[in-house]
Design a protein around this motif. Structure first.
Motif, short mmCIF file in Angstrom:
data_model
loop_
_atom_site.label_atom_id
_atom_site.label_comp_id
_atom_site.label_asym_id
_atom_site.label_seq_id
_atom_site.Cartn_x
_atom_site.Cartn_y
_atom_site.Cartn_z
N LEU A 95 -64.10 68.91 36.02
CA LEU A 95 -62.86 68.21 36.34
C LEU A 95 -61.83 69.19 36.87
CD1 LEU A 95 -60.93 65.79 36.32
CD2 LEU A 95 -60.53 66.24 33.88
N CYS A 99 -60.10 69.14 40.69
CA CYS A 99 -58.65 69.11 40.91
C CYS A 99 -58.17 70.36 41.65
CB CYS A 99 -57.93 68.96 39.58
SG CYS A 99 -58.26 67.38 38.76
N LEU A 140 -61.23 60.39 40.87
CA LEU A 140 -60.40 60.51 39.66
C LEU A 140 -59.85 59.17 39.22
CD1 LEU A 140 -58.65 63.79 40.78
CD2 LEU A 140 -60.11 63.57 38.76
N THR A 144 -60.71 58.21 35.34
CA THR A 144 -59.51 58.82 34.78
C THR A 144 -59.76 59.23 33.33
OG1 THR A 144 -58.18 57.38 36.19
CG2 THR A 144 -57.04 58.51 34.41
N GLN A 155 -57.56 68.26 32.34
CA GLN A 155 -56.40 67.38 32.33
C GLN A 155 -55.15 68.09 32.84
OE1 GLN A 155 -56.72 66.50 28.19
NE2 GLN A 155 -57.81 64.57 28.53
N LEU A 158 -55.45 68.21 36.56
CA LEU A 158 -55.19 66.89 37.14
C LEU A 158 -53.70 66.61 37.19
CD1 LEU A 158 -55.91 64.12 38.24
CD2 LEU A 158 -56.47 63.40 35.90
N LEU A 180 -54.27 56.41 37.99
CA LEU A 180 -53.76 57.78 38.00
C LEU A 180 -52.25 57.80 37.83
CD1 LEU A 180 -55.85 59.51 40.81
CD2 LEU A 180 -56.04 59.83 38.34
N HIS A 184 -50.63 59.89 34.89
CA HIS A 184 -49.63 60.93 35.16
C HIS A 184 -48.40 60.74 34.28
CE1 HIS A 184 -45.91 62.28 37.14
NE2 HIS A 184 -46.61 63.31 37.59
#
Length: 202
Positions: A95, A99, A140, A144, A155, A158, A180, A184
């Motif tokens: 991940l 990112c 993503l 998620t 994380q 991201l 997302l 966020h």
């Protein structure tokens, strides 16, 4: 320890978040580097002249962000922001790689507009890297990660990717990627270090 940093860099933002999460704020001095200055100490501590670079007390330099995060996790006892269990560790590091790769593409797109006049820009180059970003965001959006407890390096990466999209690009990703968007905002609410490390231009 001395962290060579730059306030607009999403990669240094990753490190700032990890430093605060792991309780190392009082052990790290932040130094904003001039990446365009050949005489800047950054180039002695990282031959690539890139931020972030972390200078340890014994004179060893550690770079770049994935390696620094690995070191900080080790310094904190291990298993804090990088899982110990092999399968989970592999997923988290993958991940982070996704990112970081999308961030690489974002920076190349931004550089094309920053360093070149409109007449000099190469549309095929921009489209190639924009495609990487869109595919990454789509992947993503479909997968998620859940938020619970201490954020891991994937994380953190991201959150910094989405934060950089807000900082350097328009915010249309929020309309086209609602999961997302919600992720966020949840991350920002749960991790004060995210807001504290918000990017800006010097």
């Amino acid at each position: 320890m001395i962290l060579h940093s730059y306030p607009s860099s999403p990669y240094t933002r990753k490190v700032h978040i990890a430093i605060q999460l792991l309780g190392f704020s009082d052990r790290v001095t932040v130094r904003n580097a001039d990446v365009s200055d050949p005489a800047d100490q950054l180039r002695r501590d990282n031959p690539l002249g890139k931020v972030p670079a972390l200078l340890l007390g014994n004179g060893t330099s550690v770079y770049d962000s994935p390696v620094i995060l690995e070191y900080l996790d080790h310094l904190a006892g291990g298993g804090r922001i990088i899982p110990r269990e092999p399968e989970e560790r592999l997923a988290v590091l993958t991940l982070q790689a996704l990112c970081d790769g999308a961030l690489d593409a974002c920076l190349l797109i931004y550089a094309e507009s920053y360093y070149r006049t409109p007449e000099q820009r190469v549309a095929r180059w921009v489209d190639r890297h924009a495609g990487k970003v869109e595919r990454a965001l789509a992947a993503l959006e479909a997968t998620t990660p859940a938020l619970s407890g201490m954020p891991n390096v994937g994380q953190i990466a991201l959150a910094c990717l989405l934060g950089y999209r807000d900082f350097r690009f328009d915010k249309t990703w929020r309309d086209t990627h609602p999961r997302l968007h919600a992720w966020h905002d949840a991350f920002a609410a749960a991790v004060p270090a995210f807001a504290a490390s918000a990017p800006f231009d010097l």
